[in-house]
Write an enzyme that holds these catalytic residues in place. Structure first.
Site, PDB file in Angstrom:
ATOM      1  N   LEU A 102     -18.522 -17.836 -15.948  1.00  0.00           N
ATOM      2  CA  LEU A 102     -17.142 -17.953 -15.472  1.00  0.00           C
ATOM      3  C   LEU A 102     -16.292 -16.985 -16.283  1.00  0.00           C
ATOM      4  CD1 LEU A 102     -16.743 -21.848 -15.255  1.00  0.00           C
ATOM      5  CD2 LEU A 102     -16.997 -20.253 -13.349  1.00  0.00           C
ATOM      6  N   ASP A 103     -15.205 -16.501 -15.688  1.00  0.00           N
ATOM      7  CA  ASP A 103     -14.276 -15.635 -16.421  1.00  0.00           C
ATOM      8  C   ASP A 103     -13.645 -16.416 -17.572  1.00  0.00           C
ATOM      9  OD1 ASP A 103     -14.757 -13.705 -14.514  1.00  0.00           O
ATOM     10  OD2 ASP A 103     -12.952 -14.187 -13.350  1.00  0.00           O
ATOM     11  N   VAL A 104     -13.096 -15.682 -18.532  1.00  0.00           N
ATOM     12  CA  VAL A 104     -12.522 -16.334 -19.720  1.00  0.00           C
ATOM     13  C   VAL A 104     -11.400 -17.304 -19.350  1.00  0.00           C
ATOM     14  CG1 VAL A 104     -10.991 -14.382 -20.247  1.00  0.00           C
ATOM     15  CG2 VAL A 104     -11.685 -15.903 -22.079  1.00  0.00           C
ATOM     16  N   LYS A 188     -11.419 -14.132  -7.254  1.00  0.00           N
ATOM     17  CA  LYS A 188     -10.161 -13.390  -7.441  1.00  0.00           C
ATOM     18  C   LYS A 188     -10.112 -12.188  -6.496  1.00  0.00           C
ATOM     19  CE  LYS A 188      -9.802 -14.827 -12.236  1.00  0.00           C
ATOM     20  NZ  LYS A 188     -10.216 -14.509 -13.591  1.00  0.00           N
TER      21      LYS A 188
END
Ligand code: URA
Length: 232
Positions: A102-104, A188
């Protein structure tokens, strides 16, 4: 897979590496019925290993779900951020890997395991494991989103459109998105392709595994056998 017999035994039992070596050198360990005395001997993991006549089995694989907080990176090591693995207090944590990053700034369900094959089944490009994200958007959704997502939106820089995705509308700026792929920044980029912007992203579900609502951000638990078996 080949690994040293002393490492295999200390992984599979409560014995330390030093104690394991002592047993091996004392001639108390057999591999498929043959006494071995060299702790560095390589095995494939399929042999029958006995210590003092008792069969030991390989250490079972481990599987965890973490409720990932924002600000934590999914990488194994990072010099400037806390990593997901920094939050997992388990023995032999160096053997654990994140299954599906997962992204930060993304929160929610992060799966962690030392089972490479299970990890691969979950994350391989051809795995059709559905992932469900709760998405908060910067501007209200348009009525055509559902159809455009069902037809497969085209992400910038990609040669092929996305696989069909489904949308459940929670309110005019919050949706549940279900996708079968895991391209870089996929969610996104999908909403950017629709002319919107993702303000907050939270993963709720991966295949048959749903984030346990009792886990506070940063907490984790072992997966149940049914959850592990749901990834096929
Ligand atoms: N899609 C994204 O854009 N970010 C994530 O962290 C996961 C899916």
């Amino acid at each position: 897979m080949t690994l040293r017999i002393d490492k295999y035994i200390s992984n599979a039992t409560d014995l330390s590496r030093v104690e394991t070596k002592r047993f091996i050198k004392a001639g108390e360990v057999t591999v498929d019925g043959e006494i071995i005395t060299n702790p560095a001997q390589k095995i494939s993991g399929d042999e029958e290993i006995c210590i003092d006549g008792s069969i030991i089995s390989k250490a079972a694989h481990r599987y965890f779900m973490l409720n990932k907080p924002a600000g934590v990176v999914s990488a194994t090591r990072d010099n400037s951020h806390t990593t997901a693995l920094d939050l997992i207090y388990e023995h032999r944590s160096a053997e654990l890997q994140v299954a599906g990053r997962l992204d930060v700034d993304t929160t929610g369900l992060l799966l962690i395991t030392d089972d490479g094959q299970w990890n691969h089944r979950l994350t391989a490009p051809r795995s059709d494991c559905q992932k469900i994200y709760r998405v908060e958007l910067a501007t209200p959704i348009s009525p055509d989103y559902q159809e455009r997502l069902a037809n497969g939106v085209w992400l910038e820089g990609e040669k092929h459109p996305c696989l069909p995705a489904t949308l459940e509308v929670l309110d005019d700026q919050t949706v549940l998105l279900s996708i079968a792929e895991g391209k870089y920044h996929q969610v996104k980029r999908m909403f950017a392709a629709l002319g919107n912007h993702v303000k907050a992203l939270h993963r709720r579900q991966v295949g048959g595994i749903t984030l346990d609502e009792t886990l506070e951000p940063g907490e984790y638990r072992a997966l149940t056998p049914d959850e592990v078996a749901s990834i096929i």
